[in-house]
Design an enzyme around this catalytic site. Sequence first.
Site: not given
Ligand SMILES: [Zn+2]
Length: 274
Positions: A124, A129, A172-173, A214-215, A218
């Site tokens: 995701g 991000q 998380c990226l 999660h997204e 963000h």
């Molecule tokens: Zn993340």
Amino acid sequence: MAARAAGLHTYSPSLTLLLPFFHRQTGLGTSFFCFNRLSSTARLSSTAKLSAAAVRSQAKRGFSFKEDEVASPADLHFEAPLKIVEYPDPILRAKNKRIDMFDENLKKLVDVMFDLMYKTDGIGLSAPQVGINVQLMVFNPVGEPGEGEEIVLVNPRVNKYSKKMVLFNEGCLSFPRIHADVERPESVKIDARDINGARFTVNLSGLPARVFQHEFDHLQGILFFDRMTEEVLDSIRGDLQALENKYEDKTGLLSPERIETRKRKNVAVGFGKS
Ligand SMILES: [Zn+2]
């Protein structure tokens, strides 16, 4: 959200219906998320009660439709290749604008985000991000191009959270190589627009609900460690500090936030309606 190197984590498939228009590609209306690479070791935790204060604090950080500023073409301008923005870059805490132009540029941005998500082993990715502060997320719980479903959500809102909470090991990226347990509702009812601007409502549960939440965080400037218990946070404190130091070395700026000076209980938790 990042997948662990060992394969996609935990979760027992209890998928709810996904509507055909939910898919980015047409002609995939009868297929569903693919869970066959997942093991079912999700741990259920006790039902969490949401305090009024927690809901209020979430509401303060959250959006109401009316207040949201609309993104201009300049806000959506990008040049490939995009790069993942890492903690503690303030872009990750900035306000994200609502999208009201469903044009070729948006489709290109979505394509570039999917490419970057796959390249970085993510499942995701949210627009902030990649340095673009708009309300857009992409995900594919399988994490492989050509497998699973590619989901695009524009201006998503949550209408309902399940009372049942689940603990899950998230990555998380924007936090390379950091993984830790986060508790979230097991399912959510959401509404959003698709890539063409069409509104829809859908129930998500299990891994899609996990990735979505999660997204979605963000898009509200909330990062996954904001939702960790102090105990869990202690296990990654050093890694977070290493990222803060890396940011300072790279930019010559002071880290805009530090895990060490974060006040306990000062961060929004709870899952209020958006
Ligand atoms: Zn993340």
